[in-house]
Motif scaffolding. Structure first.
Motif, PDB file in Angstrom:
ATOM      1  N   MET A  68     -11.293   3.742   4.218  1.00  0.00           N
ATOM      2  CA  MET A  68     -10.631   4.209   3.006  1.00  0.00           C
ATOM      3  C   MET A  68      -9.640   3.104   2.620  1.00  0.00           C
ATOM      4  SD  MET A  68      -8.503   7.736   2.675  1.00  0.00           S
ATOM      5  CE  MET A  68      -9.896   8.796   2.418  1.00  0.00           C
ATOM      6  N   HIS A  69      -9.257   3.021   1.362  1.00  0.00           N
ATOM      7  CA  HIS A  69      -8.355   1.964   0.908  1.00  0.00           C
ATOM      8  C   HIS A  69      -7.088   2.586   0.319  1.00  0.00           C
ATOM      9  CE1 HIS A  69     -11.453  -0.911   1.777  1.00  0.00           C
ATOM     10  NE2 HIS A  69     -12.299  -0.123   1.160  1.00  0.00           N
ATOM     11  N   ILE A  70      -6.217   3.040   1.196  1.00  0.00           N
ATOM     12  CA  ILE A  70      -4.985   3.720   0.795  1.00  0.00           C
ATOM     13  C   ILE A  70      -4.050   2.784   0.045  1.00  0.00           C
ATOM     14  CG2 ILE A  70      -2.889   4.860   1.663  1.00  0.00           C
ATOM     15  CD1 ILE A  70      -5.485   6.529   1.760  1.00  0.00           C
ATOM     16  N   LYS A  71      -3.952   1.565   0.489  1.00  0.00           N
ATOM     17  CA  LYS A  71      -3.036   0.610  -0.151  1.00  0.00           C
ATOM     18  C   LYS A  71      -3.342   0.492  -1.643  1.00  0.00           C
ATOM     19  CE  LYS A  71      -1.342  -4.105   0.164  1.00  0.00           C
ATOM     20  NZ  LYS A  71      -1.393  -5.360   0.893  1.00  0.00           N
ATOM     21  N   GLU A  72      -4.608   0.442  -1.984  1.00  0.00           N
ATOM     22  CA  GLU A  72      -5.015   0.307  -3.387  1.00  0.00           C
ATOM     23  C   GLU A  72      -4.751   1.573  -4.197  1.00  0.00           C
ATOM     24  OE1 GLU A  72      -9.116  -0.778  -3.191  1.00  0.00           O
ATOM     25  OE2 GLU A  72      -8.676  -2.571  -2.015  1.00  0.00           O
ATOM     26  N   GLN A  73      -4.701   2.731  -3.538  1.00  0.00           N
ATOM     27  CA  GLN A  73      -4.549   4.014  -4.223  1.00  0.00           C
ATOM     28  C   GLN A  73      -3.142   4.600  -4.106  1.00  0.00           C
ATOM     29  OE1 GLN A  73      -6.866   5.179  -6.096  1.00  0.00           O
ATOM     30  NE2 GLN A  73      -8.557   3.894  -5.450  1.00  0.00           N
ATOM     31  N   TRP A  74      -2.242   3.928  -3.419  1.00  0.00           N
ATOM     32  CA  TRP A  74      -0.937   4.489  -3.060  1.00  0.00           C
ATOM     33  C   TRP A  74      -0.198   5.124  -4.238  1.00  0.00           C
ATOM     34  CZ3 TRP A  74       0.947   5.847   1.429  1.00  0.00           C
ATOM     35  CH2 TRP A  74       2.297   6.113   1.563  1.00  0.00           C
ATOM     36  N   LYS A  75      -0.128   4.428  -5.353  1.00  0.00           N
ATOM     37  CA  LYS A  75       0.638   4.936  -6.496  1.00  0.00           C
ATOM     38  C   LYS A  75      -0.022   6.142  -7.150  1.00  0.00           C
ATOM     39  CE  LYS A  75       3.021   0.681  -7.451  1.00  0.00           C
ATOM     40  NZ  LYS A  75       3.351  -0.355  -8.412  1.00  0.00           N
ATOM     41  N   ARG A  76      -1.281   6.367  -6.889  1.00  0.00           N
ATOM     42  CA  ARG A  76      -1.986   7.512  -7.459  1.00  0.00           C
ATOM     43  C   ARG A  76      -1.867   8.759  -6.582  1.00  0.00           C
ATOM     44  NH1 ARG A  76      -7.879   5.721  -8.942  1.00  0.00           N
ATOM     45  NH2 ARG A  76      -7.811   7.692 -10.060  1.00  0.00           N
ATOM     46  N   LEU A  77      -1.380   8.594  -5.355  1.00  0.00           N
ATOM     47  CA  LEU A  77      -1.255   9.732  -4.440  1.00  0.00           C
ATOM     48  C   LEU A  77      -0.015  10.551  -4.764  1.00  0.00           C
ATOM     49  CD1 LEU A  77      -2.112   7.970  -1.063  1.00  0.00           C
ATOM     50  CD2 LEU A  77      -3.655   9.234  -2.583  1.00  0.00           C
ATOM     51  N   SER A  78      -0.100  11.830  -4.526  1.00  0.00           N
ATOM     52  CA  SER A  78       1.052  12.706  -4.756  1.00  0.00           C
ATOM     53  C   SER A  78       2.149  12.376  -3.748  1.00  0.00           C
ATOM     54  CB  SER A  78       0.639  14.171  -4.597  1.00  0.00           C
ATOM     55  OG  SER A  78       0.406  14.460  -3.224  1.00  0.00           O
ATOM     56  N   PRO A  79       3.392  12.724  -4.071  1.00  0.00           N
ATOM     57  CA  PRO A  79       4.477  12.515  -3.111  1.00  0.00           C
ATOM     58  C   PRO A  79       4.204  13.197  -1.761  1.00  0.00           C
ATOM     59  CG  PRO A  79       5.395  12.974  -5.264  1.00  0.00           C
ATOM     60  CD  PRO A  79       3.897  13.202  -5.363  1.00  0.00           C
ATOM     61  N   ALA A  80       3.593  14.360  -1.783  1.00  0.00           N
ATOM     62  CA  ALA A  80       3.308  15.074  -0.529  1.00  0.00           C
ATOM     63  C   ALA A  80       2.288  14.314   0.320  1.00  0.00           C
ATOM     64  CB  ALA A  80       2.803  16.480  -0.830  1.00  0.00           C
ATOM     65  N   THR A  81       1.274  13.762  -0.307  1.00  0.00           N
ATOM     66  CA  THR A  81       0.263  13.005   0.435  1.00  0.00           C
ATOM     67  C   THR A  81       0.858  11.710   0.973  1.00  0.00           C
ATOM     68  OG1 THR A  81      -1.516  13.947  -0.906  1.00  0.00           O
ATOM     69  CG2 THR A  81      -2.030  11.934   0.305  1.00  0.00           C
TER      70      THR A  81
END
Length: 78
Positions: A4-17
């Motif tokens: 999975m590529h969390i770094k690329e999606q970080w700003k799209r994740l909710s504060p809780a995630t």
């Protein structure tokens, strides 16, 4: 199971995630509940990237990124 590529999606994740990752910086395999939340929040479908239990493997790059975020969060609290 692929990465999975969390770094690329970080700003799209909710504060809780994002907070879940900060609270669990040593996580290598993302639980299916968090994987589902990521799919919902980003509009991406990582179902093809999951194992039979719905879990997803974090890349080395993402683990280092999450650990850095967790460290930054911890030092802000000092």
């Amino acid at each position: 199971m692929t990465d999975m590529h969390i770094k690329e999606q970080w700003k799209r994740l909710s504060p809780a995630t994002r907070q879940w990752f900060i609270d669990n910086p040593g996580c290598v395999i993302v639980p299916r509940t968090i994987t589902t939340a990521i799919n919902t929040e980003t509009g991406e479908n990582t179902d093809t990237d999951t194992d039979t239990h719905g879990e997803t493997l974090l890349s080395e790059e993402d683990r280092l990124f999450i650990q850095a975020k967790s460290h930054d969060d911890a030092t802000r609290g000092l």
